[in-house]
Design a protein around this motif. Structure first.
Motif, PDB file in Angstrom:
ATOM      1  N   ARG A   2       0.824  -1.202   0.000  1.00 26.22           N
ATOM      2  CA  ARG A   2       0.000   0.000   0.000  1.00 26.22           C
ATOM      3  C   ARG A   2       0.860   1.254   0.000  1.00 26.22           C
ATOM      4  O   ARG A   2       0.596   2.206  -0.728  1.00 26.22           O
ATOM      5  CB  ARG A   2      -0.919  -0.037   1.216  1.00 26.22           C
ATOM      6  CG  ARG A   2      -1.770   1.175   1.378  1.00 26.22           C
ATOM      7  CD  ARG A   2      -2.769   0.974   2.479  1.00 26.22           C
ATOM      8  NE  ARG A   2      -4.073   0.842   1.847  1.00 26.22           N
ATOM      9  CZ  ARG A   2      -5.178   0.522   2.472  1.00 26.22           C
ATOM     10  NH1 ARG A   2      -5.163   0.252   3.739  1.00 26.22           N
ATOM     11  NH2 ARG A   2      -6.308   0.462   1.818  1.00 26.22           N
ATOM     12  N   LEU A   3       1.895   1.270   0.815  1.00 28.04           N
ATOM     13  CA  LEU A   3       2.755   2.448   0.899  1.00 28.04           C
ATOM     14  C   LEU A   3       3.527   2.682  -0.392  1.00 28.04           C
ATOM     15  O   LEU A   3       3.791   3.832  -0.750  1.00 28.04           O
ATOM     16  CB  LEU A   3       3.701   2.325   2.086  1.00 28.04           C
ATOM     17  CG  LEU A   3       3.022   2.382   3.457  1.00 28.04           C
ATOM     18  CD1 LEU A   3       4.047   2.211   4.566  1.00 28.04           C
ATOM     19  CD2 LEU A   3       2.243   3.660   3.630  1.00 28.04           C
ATOM     20  N   VAL A   4       3.875   1.612  -1.088  1.00 26.95           N
ATOM     21  CA  VAL A   4       4.559   1.769  -2.379  1.00 26.95           C
ATOM     22  C   VAL A   4       3.632   2.479  -3.359  1.00 26.95           C
ATOM     23  O   VAL A   4       4.048   3.386  -4.081  1.00 26.95           O
ATOM     24  CB  VAL A   4       5.006   0.390  -2.930  1.00 26.95           C
ATOM     25  CG1 VAL A   4       5.473   0.500  -4.365  1.00 26.95           C
ATOM     26  CG2 VAL A   4       6.083  -0.204  -2.048  1.00 26.95           C
ATOM     27  N   LYS A   5       2.371   2.074  -3.361  1.00 31.18           N
ATOM     28  CA  LYS A   5       1.407   2.705  -4.260  1.00 31.18           C
ATOM     29  C   LYS A   5       1.212   4.179  -3.906  1.00 31.18           C
ATOM     30  O   LYS A   5       1.167   5.038  -4.778  1.00 31.18           O
ATOM     31  CB  LYS A   5       0.069   1.964  -4.187  1.00 31.18           C
ATOM     32  CG  LYS A   5      -0.928   2.411  -5.216  1.00 31.18           C
ATOM     33  CD  LYS A   5      -2.119   1.492  -5.246  1.00 31.18           C
ATOM     34  CE  LYS A   5      -3.060   1.891  -6.359  1.00 31.18           C
ATOM     35  NZ  LYS A   5      -4.170   0.970  -6.488  1.00 31.18           N
ATOM     36  N   ILE A   6       1.130   4.474  -2.623  1.00 34.53           N
ATOM     37  CA  ILE A   6       0.964   5.866  -2.189  1.00 34.53           C
ATOM     38  C   ILE A   6       2.206   6.676  -2.538  1.00 34.53           C
ATOM     39  O   ILE A   6       2.121   7.808  -3.017  1.00 34.53           O
ATOM     40  CB  ILE A   6       0.648   5.927  -0.684  1.00 34.53           C
ATOM     41  CG1 ILE A   6      -0.738   5.326  -0.418  1.00 34.53           C
ATOM     42  CG2 ILE A   6       0.723   7.357  -0.170  1.00 34.53           C
ATOM     43  CD1 ILE A   6      -1.060   5.116   1.047  1.00 34.53           C
ATOM     44  N   ALA A   7       3.378   6.090  -2.305  1.00 41.04           N
ATOM     45  CA  ALA A   7       4.632   6.795  -2.571  1.00 41.04           C
ATOM     46  C   ALA A   7       4.815   7.079  -4.059  1.00 41.04           C
ATOM     47  O   ALA A   7       5.461   8.065  -4.425  1.00 41.04           O
ATOM     48  CB  ALA A   7       5.809   5.980  -2.050  1.00 41.04           C
ATOM     49  N   ALA A   8       4.240   6.244  -4.918  1.00 45.10           N
ATOM     50  CA  ALA A   8       4.341   6.458  -6.356  1.00 45.10           C
ATOM     51  C   ALA A   8       3.600   7.730  -6.768  1.00 45.10           C
ATOM     52  O   ALA A   8       3.900   8.321  -7.807  1.00 45.10           O
ATOM     53  CB  ALA A   8       3.788   5.256  -7.121  1.00 45.10           C
ATOM     54  N   GLY A   9       2.643   8.133  -5.945  1.00 45.01           N
ATOM     55  CA  GLY A   9       1.934   9.384  -6.187  1.00 45.01           C
ATOM     56  C   GLY A   9       0.884   9.274  -7.274  1.00 45.01           C
ATOM     57  O   GLY A   9       0.440   8.187  -7.634  1.00 45.01           O
ATOM     58  N   GLY A  10       0.511  10.400  -7.783  1.00 42.93           N
ATOM     59  CA  GLY A  10      -0.497  10.456  -8.826  1.00 42.93           C
ATOM     60  C   GLY A  10      -1.890  10.208  -8.279  1.00 42.93           C
ATOM     61  O   GLY A  10      -2.115  10.124  -7.066  1.00 42.93           O
ATOM     62  N   ALA A  11      -2.828  10.091  -9.198  1.00 42.64           N
ATOM     63  CA  ALA A  11      -4.225   9.896  -8.820  1.00 42.64           C
ATOM     64  C   ALA A  11      -4.422   8.573  -8.089  1.00 42.64           C
ATOM     65  O   ALA A  11      -5.177   8.492  -7.119  1.00 42.64           O
ATOM     66  CB  ALA A  11      -5.113   9.947 -10.056  1.00 42.64           C
ATOM     67  N   ALA A  12      -3.719   7.522  -8.534  1.00 39.97           N
ATOM     68  CA  ALA A  12      -3.859   6.216  -7.895  1.00 39.97           C
ATOM     69  C   ALA A  12      -3.331   6.245  -6.460  1.00 39.97           C
ATOM     70  O   ALA A  12      -3.935   5.678  -5.550  1.00 39.97           O
ATOM     71  CB  ALA A  12      -3.130   5.140  -8.701  1.00 39.97           C
ATOM     72  N   GLY A  13      -2.228   6.919  -6.261  1.00 41.23           N
ATOM     73  CA  GLY A  13      -1.664   7.043  -4.921  1.00 41.23           C
ATOM     74  C   GLY A  13      -2.559   7.841  -3.998  1.00 41.23           C
ATOM     75  O   GLY A  13      -2.742   7.492  -2.827  1.00 41.23           O
ATOM     76  N   GLN A  14      -3.117   8.911  -4.518  1.00 42.18           N
ATOM     77  CA  GLN A  14      -4.014   9.737  -3.714  1.00 42.18           C
ATOM     78  C   GLN A  14      -5.286   8.966  -3.364  1.00 42.18           C
ATOM     79  O   GLN A  14      -5.759   9.018  -2.226  1.00 42.18           O
ATOM     80  CB  GLN A  14      -4.367  11.017  -4.450  1.00 42.18           C
ATOM     81  CG  GLN A  14      -5.156  11.987  -3.607  1.00 42.18           C
ATOM     82  CD  GLN A  14      -5.344  13.331  -4.286  1.00 42.18           C
ATOM     83  OE1 GLN A  14      -5.029  13.495  -5.456  1.00 42.18           O
ATOM     84  NE2 GLN A  14      -5.863  14.288  -3.550  1.00 42.18           N
ATOM     85  N   ALA A  15      -5.820   8.225  -4.321  1.00 40.89           N
ATOM     86  CA  ALA A  15      -7.018   7.423  -4.059  1.00 40.89           C
ATOM     87  C   ALA A  15      -6.731   6.360  -3.002  1.00 40.89           C
ATOM     88  O   ALA A  15      -7.566   6.101  -2.126  1.00 40.89           O
ATOM     89  CB  ALA A  15      -7.510   6.776  -5.353  1.00 40.89           C
TER      90      ALA A  15
END
Length: 67
Positions: A2-15
């Motif tokens: 989950r943190l990797v996805k958030i750290a990647a940023g963008g709309a997907a990370g924000q969601a």
């Protein structure tokens, strides 16, 4: 995961960040309700609360590993 996805940023990370917060708040409410129902029991509902969080963790693991 989950943190990797958030750290990647963008709309997907924000969601994912918004989803994480809402899931944590919902789980907190559920665990609070379990604890209130278990007042006076030997473990105070700890076993049921642990199972709740294990189910939530497993569901997130399944969802995030599909990506």
């Amino acid at each position: 995961m989950r943190l990797v996805k958030i750290a990647a940023g963008g709309a997907a990370g924000q969601a994912e960040a918004h989803l994480m917060i809402s899931e944590k708040m919902r789980a907190l409410g559920q665990s609070h309700a379990i604890a209130l129902r278990a007042i006076g029991s030997a473990d105070g509902g700890a076993a049921r609360i642990t199972k709740l969080y294990q189910r939530k963790l497993a569901a997130n693991r399944r969802r995030l590993s599909k990506i």
